[in-house]
Design a protein around this motif. Structure first.
Motif, PDB file in Angstrom:
ATOM      1  N   GLY A  82       0.815  -1.207   0.000  1.00 47.82           N
ATOM      2  CA  GLY A  82       0.000   0.000   0.000  1.00 47.82           C
ATOM      3  C   GLY A  82       0.851   1.259   0.000  1.00 47.82           C
ATOM      4  N   GLY A  83       0.539   2.176  -0.895  1.00 45.86           N
ATOM      5  CA  GLY A  83       1.256   3.430  -0.982  1.00 45.86           C
ATOM      6  C   GLY A  83       2.506   3.385  -1.845  1.00 45.86           C
ATOM      7  N   THR A  84       2.753   2.255  -2.511  1.00 46.42           N
ATOM      8  CA  THR A  84       3.990   2.147  -3.298  1.00 46.42           C
ATOM      9  C   THR A  84       3.801   2.469  -4.771  1.00 46.42           C
ATOM     10  OG1 THR A  84       3.700  -0.219  -3.715  1.00 46.42           O
ATOM     11  CG2 THR A  84       4.975   0.421  -1.752  1.00 46.42           C
ATOM     12  N   LEU A  85       2.602   2.820  -5.165  1.00 48.87           N
ATOM     13  CA  LEU A  85       2.389   3.187  -6.563  1.00 48.87           C
ATOM     14  C   LEU A  85       3.180   4.450  -6.901  1.00 48.87           C
ATOM     15  CD1 LEU A  85       0.827   2.134  -8.987  1.00 48.87           C
ATOM     16  CD2 LEU A  85      -1.067   3.604  -8.328  1.00 48.87           C
ATOM     17  N   LYS A  86       3.248   5.350  -5.954  1.00 52.54           N
ATOM     18  CA  LYS A  86       4.007   6.599  -6.139  1.00 52.54           C
ATOM     19  C   LYS A  86       5.503   6.290  -6.052  1.00 52.54           C
ATOM     20  CE  LYS A  86       5.149  10.872  -3.819  1.00 52.54           C
ATOM     21  NZ  LYS A  86       5.045  11.620  -2.599  1.00 52.54           N
ATOM     22  N   PRO A  87       6.270   6.776  -7.029  1.00 52.50           N
ATOM     23  CA  PRO A  87       7.725   6.562  -6.970  1.00 52.50           C
ATOM     24  C   PRO A  87       8.339   7.267  -5.760  1.00 52.50           C
ATOM     25  CG  PRO A  87       7.081   7.701  -9.007  1.00 52.50           C
ATOM     26  CD  PRO A  87       5.858   7.547  -8.178  1.00 52.50           C
ATOM     27  N   HIS A  88       9.500   6.797  -5.344  1.00 48.32           N
ATOM     28  CA  HIS A  88      10.186   7.420  -4.206  1.00 48.32           C
ATOM     29  C   HIS A  88      10.785   8.772  -4.569  1.00 48.32           C
ATOM     30  CE1 HIS A  88       9.722   4.084  -1.508  1.00 48.32           C
ATOM     31  NE2 HIS A  88      10.134   3.251  -2.449  1.00 48.32           N
ATOM     32  N   TRP A  89      11.012   8.995  -5.835  1.00 42.57           N
ATOM     33  CA  TRP A  89      11.617  10.248  -6.270  1.00 42.57           C
ATOM     34  C   TRP A  89      10.663  10.951  -7.217  1.00 42.57           C
ATOM     35  CZ3 TRP A  89      12.950  12.235 -11.074  1.00 42.57           C
ATOM     36  CH2 TRP A  89      13.752  13.378 -11.064  1.00 42.57           C
ATOM     37  N   CYS A  90      10.586  12.247  -7.120  1.00 39.92           N
ATOM     38  CA  CYS A  90       9.759  13.045  -8.022  1.00 39.92           C
ATOM     39  C   CYS A  90      10.572  14.251  -8.468  1.00 39.92           C
ATOM     40  CB  CYS A  90       8.477  13.503  -7.323  1.00 39.92           C
ATOM     41  SG  CYS A  90       7.318  14.305  -8.446  1.00 39.92           S
ATOM     42  N   ALA A 102       8.268  24.260  -9.192  1.00 41.70           N
ATOM     43  CA  ALA A 102       7.779  24.482  -7.827  1.00 41.70           C
ATOM     44  C   ALA A 102       6.494  23.705  -7.523  1.00 41.70           C
ATOM     45  CB  ALA A 102       7.549  25.967  -7.586  1.00 41.70           C
ATOM     46  N   ASN A 103       5.759  23.296  -8.551  1.00 39.69           N
ATOM     47  CA  ASN A 103       4.443  22.688  -8.313  1.00 39.69           C
ATOM     48  C   ASN A 103       4.262  21.272  -8.855  1.00 39.69           C
ATOM     49  OD1 ASN A 103       2.913  24.965  -7.016  1.00 39.69           O
ATOM     50  ND2 ASN A 103       3.752  25.970  -8.830  1.00 39.69           N
ATOM     51  N   ILE A 104       5.197  20.783  -9.649  1.00 38.33           N
ATOM     52  CA  ILE A 104       5.014  19.470 -10.280  1.00 38.33           C
ATOM     53  C   ILE A 104       4.894  18.349  -9.253  1.00 38.33           C
ATOM     54  CG2 ILE A 104       7.472  18.947 -10.624  1.00 38.33           C
ATOM     55  CD1 ILE A 104       4.662  18.189 -13.132  1.00 38.33           C
ATOM     56  N   GLN A 105       5.636  18.423  -8.183  1.00 36.44           N
ATOM     57  CA  GLN A 105       5.601  17.366  -7.166  1.00 36.44           C
ATOM     58  C   GLN A 105       4.203  17.246  -6.553  1.00 36.44           C
ATOM     59  OE1 GLN A 105       8.522  17.791  -4.032  1.00 36.44           O
ATOM     60  NE2 GLN A 105       9.008  15.618  -4.236  1.00 36.44           N
ATOM     61  N   ALA A 106       3.594  18.337  -6.179  1.00 31.52           N
ATOM     62  CA  ALA A 106       2.255  18.308  -5.585  1.00 31.52           C
ATOM     63  C   ALA A 106       1.220  17.808  -6.589  1.00 31.52           C
ATOM     64  CB  ALA A 106       1.866  19.699  -5.081  1.00 31.52           C
ATOM     65  N   VAL A 107       1.351  18.227  -7.828  1.00 32.43           N
ATOM     66  CA  VAL A 107       0.408  17.789  -8.867  1.00 32.43           C
ATOM     67  C   VAL A 107       0.536  16.292  -9.092  1.00 32.43           C
ATOM     68  CG1 VAL A 107      -0.151  17.980 -11.330  1.00 32.43           C
ATOM     69  CG2 VAL A 107       0.261  20.051  -9.969  1.00 32.43           C
ATOM     70  N   MET A 108       1.767  15.790  -9.215  1.00 34.57           N
ATOM     71  CA  MET A 108       1.980  14.364  -9.447  1.00 34.57           C
ATOM     72  C   MET A 108       1.547  13.532  -8.235  1.00 34.57           C
ATOM     73  SD  MET A 108       2.789  14.194 -12.550  1.00 34.57           S
ATOM     74  CE  MET A 108       3.064  12.433 -12.606  1.00 34.57           C
ATOM     75  N   ASP A 109       1.788  14.048  -7.023  1.00 29.62           N
ATOM     76  CA  ASP A 109       1.325  13.347  -5.818  1.00 29.62           C
ATOM     77  C   ASP A 109      -0.176  13.121  -5.876  1.00 29.62           C
ATOM     78  OD1 ASP A 109       3.865  13.220  -4.788  1.00 29.62           O
ATOM     79  OD2 ASP A 109       3.550  14.767  -3.247  1.00 29.62           O
ATOM     80  N   HIS A 110      -0.904  14.118  -6.332  1.00 33.35           N
ATOM     81  CA  HIS A 110      -2.358  13.993  -6.453  1.00 33.35           C
ATOM     82  C   HIS A 110      -2.733  12.887  -7.444  1.00 33.35           C
ATOM     83  CE1 HIS A 110      -6.555  15.196  -6.426  1.00 33.35           C
ATOM     84  NE2 HIS A 110      -6.520  15.181  -7.750  1.00 33.35           N
ATOM     85  N   PHE A 111      -2.066  12.863  -8.601  1.00 27.54           N
ATOM     86  CA  PHE A 111      -2.344  11.813  -9.596  1.00 27.54           C
ATOM     87  C   PHE A 111      -2.058  10.421  -9.038  1.00 27.54           C
ATOM     88  CE2 PHE A 111      -1.733  15.226 -12.893  1.00 27.54           C
ATOM     89  CZ  PHE A 111      -3.023  15.149 -13.414  1.00 27.54           C
ATOM     90  N   PHE A 112      -0.925  10.266  -8.341  1.00 24.06           N
ATOM     91  CA  PHE A 112      -0.595   8.959  -7.773  1.00 24.06           C
ATOM     92  C   PHE A 112      -1.577   8.553  -6.687  1.00 24.06           C
ATOM     93  CE2 PHE A 112       3.717   9.828  -9.547  1.00 24.06           C
ATOM     94  CZ  PHE A 112       3.748   8.737 -10.404  1.00 24.06           C
ATOM     95  N   PHE A 113      -2.018   9.512  -5.873  1.00 22.86           N
ATOM     96  CA  PHE A 113      -3.001   9.228  -4.831  1.00 22.86           C
ATOM     97  C   PHE A 113      -4.309   8.715  -5.454  1.00 22.86           C
ATOM     98  CE2 PHE A 113      -6.597  10.616  -2.187  1.00 22.86           C
ATOM     99  CZ  PHE A 113      -6.329   9.900  -1.026  1.00 22.86           C
ATOM    100  N   GLU A 114      -4.795   9.421  -6.483  1.00 25.46           N
ATOM    101  CA  GLU A 114      -6.026   8.991  -7.149  1.00 25.46           C
ATOM    102  C   GLU A 114      -5.852   7.650  -7.856  1.00 25.46           C
ATOM    103  OE1 GLU A 114      -7.701  11.970  -9.696  1.00 25.46           O
ATOM    104  OE2 GLU A 114      -8.535  13.076  -8.000  1.00 25.46           O
ATOM    105  N   ALA A 115      -4.718   7.444  -8.493  1.00 22.44           N
ATOM    106  CA  ALA A 115      -4.455   6.178  -9.176  1.00 22.44           C
ATOM    107  C   ALA A 115      -4.453   5.024  -8.178  1.00 22.44           C
ATOM    108  CB  ALA A 115      -3.133   6.247  -9.932  1.00 22.44           C
ATOM    109  N   GLU A 116      -3.864   5.251  -7.027  1.00 23.41           N
ATOM    110  CA  GLU A 116      -3.820   4.215  -5.992  1.00 23.41           C
ATOM    111  C   GLU A 116      -5.242   3.872  -5.516  1.00 23.41           C
ATOM    112  OE1 GLU A 116      -1.237   2.032  -3.059  1.00 23.41           O
ATOM    113  OE2 GLU A 116      -0.444   3.824  -3.992  1.00 23.41           O
ATOM    114  N   GLN A 117      -6.086   4.867  -5.364  1.00 24.24           N
ATOM    115  CA  GLN A 117      -7.474   4.618  -4.969  1.00 24.24           C
ATOM    116  C   GLN A 117      -8.202   3.775  -6.008  1.00 24.24           C
ATOM    117  OE1 GLN A 117      -8.823   8.699  -4.234  1.00 24.24           O
ATOM    118  NE2 GLN A 117      -9.030   8.158  -2.065  1.00 24.24           N
ATOM    119  N   HIS A 118      -8.016   4.104  -7.271  1.00 26.80           N
ATOM    120  CA  HIS A 118      -8.653   3.333  -8.346  1.00 26.80           C
ATOM    121  C   HIS A 118      -8.108   1.908  -8.405  1.00 26.80           C
ATOM    122  CE1 HIS A 118     -11.104   6.481 -10.157  1.00 26.80           C
ATOM    123  NE2 HIS A 118     -10.094   7.308  -9.981  1.00 26.80           N
TER     124      HIS A 118
END
Length: 147
Positions: A82-90, A102-118
């Motif tokens: 659980g929680g490993t869909l997101k890579p360790h490095w961004c 300045a914002n890509i990390q937060a945007v990508m975190d959101h995509f990975f969070f939603e992908a993990e839920q799906h």
């Protein structure tokens, strides 16, 4: 994502398939094509979550402690990966004077969070029994004359 989930599902499917539902870490490792130390680590986590039990001593090993049609792949995934869909490095640098960096990390975190839920919702629809059924179906397609 790491491979712990796949190794865990493989190990549990093997135990469910075996007539006595038991195998040593060495036997599981040979079947999975990995080393026994890795199997013991994964099986320890599965034991902590109640999927397997252990039998100590000569002739001991891991014993399936769950009903395949009652255990969802999501339960196994959450226990191991659980929680490993997101890579360790961004990429990006939140302190950089650049809108993208300045914002890509937060945007990508959101995509990975939603992908993990799906992904978890999809895994929730499938059980260990689903895996066993698909394995049997693959075998029948490869060897249609065998019953």
């Amino acid at each position: 994502m790491n491979s712990e989930f796949t190794v865990a599902v493989h190990s549990l499917a093997l135990l469910a398939y075996l007539p006595d539902h038991m195998a040593s870490s060495e036997r599981i490792a040979r079947n999975v094509a990995t080393n026994p130390t890795r199997i013991r680590k994964i099986m320890s986590t599965l034991r902590k979550h109640g999927f397997v039990k252990t039998k100590e001593g000569i002739g001991g090993g891991y014993i399936l402690n769950c009903v395949p049609n009652e255990v969802t792949l999501a339960q196994i995934y959450r226990a191991l990966s659980g929680g490993t869909l997101k890579p360790h490095w961004c990429s990006g640098n939140p302190e950089e004077d650049c809108l993208v960096s300045a914002n890509i990390q937060a945007v990508m975190d959101h995509f990975f969070f939603e992908a993990e839920q799906h992904y978890e919702a999809y895994l929730e629809q499938n059980t260990l029994q689903t895996v066993l059924d698909r394995i049997r179906k693959c075998q029948q397609q490869q060897n249609p004359l065998q019953v």
